[in-house]
Design an enzyme around this catalytic site. Structure first.
Site, PDB file in Angstrom:
ATOM      1  N   HIS A   1       0.864  -1.179   0.000  1.00  0.00           N
ATOM      2  CA  HIS A   1       0.000   0.000   0.000  1.00  0.00           C
ATOM      3  C   HIS A   1       0.898   1.225   0.000  1.00  0.00           C
ATOM      4  O   HIS A   1       1.748   1.392   0.865  1.00  0.00           O
ATOM      5  CB  HIS A   1      -0.917   0.028   1.220  1.00  0.00           C
ATOM      6  N   CYS A   2       0.708   2.088  -0.989  1.00  0.00           N
ATOM      7  CA  CYS A   2       1.568   3.258  -1.160  1.00  0.00           C
ATOM      8  C   CYS A   2       0.814   4.512  -0.734  1.00  0.00           C
ATOM      9  O   CYS A   2      -0.202   4.866  -1.345  1.00  0.00           O
ATOM     10  CB  CYS A   2       2.015   3.370  -2.615  1.00  0.00           C
TER      11      CYS A   2
END
Length: 257
Positions: free
Chosen positions: A126-127
């Site tokens: 998850h960025c």
């Protein structure tokens, strides 16, 4: 704290501001000071960097908005399928992986994201910088964005270094000192950013060659330690060899388009 996927957040505004700041410094300060916007070389570099910045913005927008990959409704693993050579199971119980939060089975390489609050196909990570997961459907565009960002960063560094080292005629030095200071400040900020982006790009190229995701890399570190502790050798189950890994990645990328 991360916002809901698809929504604008402070990290996204930070990325957009950084792109705008570097673009302004490179095109409106560095190029005029070094080459001049009235020369063919100056115009060519300004146009080239503008195109590169536009590519960065376009791919970044797609990476932010594109869904990383949802588990198909009603998915259930077919344990009798002869073509499916890998069935992921829980380490402790040996049962097929089932997500208690989403109430469905997890396909191979899928993981539940606590920020997106759902399972993501072939989840990489998850960025926060795109406020989205990087997964099966948007991994290619994410990697293309990072590639463009690396090229743009080093291109900007060349323009910045060239403009700082260029000697300005004495009759133009009064207005040039302030722009030179601004260019130097941008260069100082951009240097570690360019290095970090280059490392990130190299890291993901390594993952592609190994057919791994970031999640699988961290899981593999523990699995390798446990295997060595038991006197066994660990082999990543999806590693088909460099050539087959590249072909597999290319095929998956083609399926996304």
């Amino acid at each position: 704290m991360a916002g809901r996927p698809g929504y604008l957040t402070l990290p996204i505004f930070s990325v957009l501001a950084a792109i705008g700041y570097v673009y302004y410094t490179a095109v409106f300060l560095a190029v005029p000071r070094w080459l001049g916007l009235s020369t063919a070389a100056g115009v060519a570099n300004a146009v080239a960097f503008t195109a590169l910045a536009a590519a960065c913005l376009a791919t970044y927008a797609v990476a932010v908005r594109r869904d990383p990959g949802r588990v198909p409704p009603g998915y259930a693993p077919d344990v009798e399928d002869a073509e499916s050579t890998v069935h992921e199971i829980k380490r402790k119980s040996g049962d097929l992986r089932y997500c208690q939060k989403c109430c469905h089975y997890k396909p191979p390489r899928a993981h539940h994201c606590r920020f997106c609050k759902r399972c993501v196909l072939k989840m990489d990570h998850h960025c926060i910088w795109i406020n989205n997961c990087v997964g099966h459907e948007n991994y290619k565009i994410f990697l293309v964005f990072v590639l463009y960002a690396v090229v743009a960063s080093f291109y900007a560094m060349i323009l910045i270094i060239g403009s700082v080292m260029h000697s300005v005629p004495k009759d133009e030095q009064s207005g040039s000192d302030s722009s030179r200071t601004s260019i130097i400040i941008c260069g100082v900020i951009l240097s570690p950013l360019a290095l970090a982006l280059a490392v990130l790009l190299g890291w993901h190229i390594y993952f592609i060659l190994q057919n791994k995701t970031t999640v699988e890399y961290h899981e593999g570190v523990r699995a390798m330690w446990l295997a060595e502790k038991g006197g066994d050798l660990y082999h990543h189950p999806y590693d088909l060899g460099v050539y087959d890994n590249l072909i597999s990645e290319r095929k998956q990328a083609g399926d996304m388009t």
